[in-house]
Design a protein around this motif. Sequence first.
Motif, PDB file in Angstrom:
ATOM      1  N   THR A   1      33.457 -22.751 -27.993  1.00 44.79           N
ATOM      2  CA  THR A   1      34.449 -23.720 -28.266  1.00 44.79           C
ATOM      3  C   THR A   1      35.517 -23.171 -29.459  1.00 44.79           C
ATOM      4  OG1 THR A   1      33.204 -24.672 -29.747  1.00 44.79           O
ATOM      5  CG2 THR A   1      33.017 -25.557 -27.646  1.00 44.79           C
ATOM      6  N   THR A   2      36.597 -23.858 -29.725  1.00 42.63           N
ATOM      7  CA  THR A   2      37.386 -23.532 -30.746  1.00 42.63           C
ATOM      8  C   THR A   2      36.776 -23.617 -31.987  1.00 42.63           C
ATOM      9  OG1 THR A   2      39.281 -24.372 -29.559  1.00 42.63           O
ATOM     10  CG2 THR A   2      39.710 -23.997 -31.879  1.00 42.63           C
ATOM     11  N   GLU A   3      36.000 -24.867 -32.181  1.00 39.30           N
ATOM     12  CA  GLU A   3      35.123 -25.060 -33.286  1.00 39.30           C
ATOM     13  C   GLU A   3      34.141 -23.877 -33.543  1.00 39.30           C
ATOM     14  OE1 GLU A   3      35.704 -27.295 -30.788  1.00 39.30           O
ATOM     15  OE2 GLU A   3      37.027 -28.589 -32.056  1.00 39.30           O
TER      16      GLU A   3
ATOM     17  N   PRO B   1      31.522 -29.101 -16.511  1.00 40.89           N
ATOM     18  CA  PRO B   1      31.320 -30.221 -16.132  1.00 40.89           C
ATOM     19  C   PRO B   1      30.876 -31.322 -17.338  1.00 40.89           C
ATOM     20  CG  PRO B   1      30.435 -28.811 -14.582  1.00 40.89           C
ATOM     21  CD  PRO B   1      30.998 -28.072 -16.036  1.00 40.89           C
ATOM     22  N   GLY B   2      31.405 -32.432 -17.350  1.00 42.09           N
ATOM     23  CA  GLY B   2      30.747 -33.289 -18.481  1.00 42.09           C
ATOM     24  C   GLY B   2      31.061 -33.000 -19.923  1.00 42.09           C
ATOM     25  N   GLU B   3      32.001 -32.095 -20.219  1.00 43.04           N
ATOM     26  CA  GLU B   3      32.315 -31.568 -21.465  1.00 43.04           C
ATOM     27  C   GLU B   3      34.022 -31.871 -21.600  1.00 43.04           C
ATOM     28  OE1 GLU B   3      30.891 -30.121 -24.529  1.00 43.04           O
ATOM     29  OE2 GLU B   3      28.702 -29.787 -23.346  1.00 43.04           O
ATOM     30  N   ARG B   4      34.268 -32.495 -22.802  1.00 42.05           N
ATOM     31  CA  ARG B   4      35.472 -32.605 -23.018  1.00 42.05           C
ATOM     32  C   ARG B   4      36.350 -31.354 -23.755  1.00 42.05           C
ATOM     33  NH1 ARG B   4      36.482 -37.834 -26.224  1.00 42.05           N
ATOM     34  NH2 ARG B   4      38.672 -37.238 -25.933  1.00 42.05           N
ATOM     35  N   LYS B   5      35.546 -30.811 -24.402  1.00 43.00           N
ATOM     36  CA  LYS B   5      36.085 -29.447 -25.017  1.00 43.00           C
ATOM     37  C   LYS B   5      36.438 -28.387 -24.331  1.00 43.00           C
ATOM     38  CE  LYS B   5      33.275 -30.344 -29.244  1.00 43.00           C
ATOM     39  NZ  LYS B   5      32.201 -29.764 -30.243  1.00 43.00           N
TER      40      LYS B   5
END
Length: 172
Positions: free
Chosen positions: A46-48, A80-84
């Motif tokens: 992720t970006t984070e 799937p199921g992840e907003r990130k």
Amino acid sequence: LYLFMELAEGKQKFIEAWGKLGSEWGINRTMAQVHALLLVSPEALTTEEVMETLNISRGNANMTLRDLINWGLVEKQHKPGERKEFFYADKDTWNIARQVAKERRKRELDPVLKLLAELTKIEGDAKDPEFRTFNKSVTDINKLAKNVDKTLDTMLKAEESWFWGSIFKIFK
């Protein structure tokens, strides 16, 4: 634990070295470091995670990831199921080399070839030493640039084993 520390240190050294190499090749150091991090990460990040690992700001991470996507070196993935959003780099070094060559050709070589084509059309007095020198230099550089372009074209279309086999035959 000792092996984990050794691996973490190795990853850090690779990221630093790739960043230094990238900056020597005219690529933004942070861009090269983010690419290196994604190269040695088995999973998309992720970006984070990129921000935290490399200690860079969100703005810098977002801009760098966007640049890497534009270069065709990183792809965005959704789970799937992840907003990130997750980011993944192709690990195939031949694909990476071809993609970098293609982008650098588009950004650097193509504009030079266009300019040289225009400059070779300049007319002048063949007896004038200034014109002769200018014309010869431009014509010779144009010929070299076209040969580099043909070689890049061959590389972009070639399979890795054939390309390196051909290159090594030249140097035997």
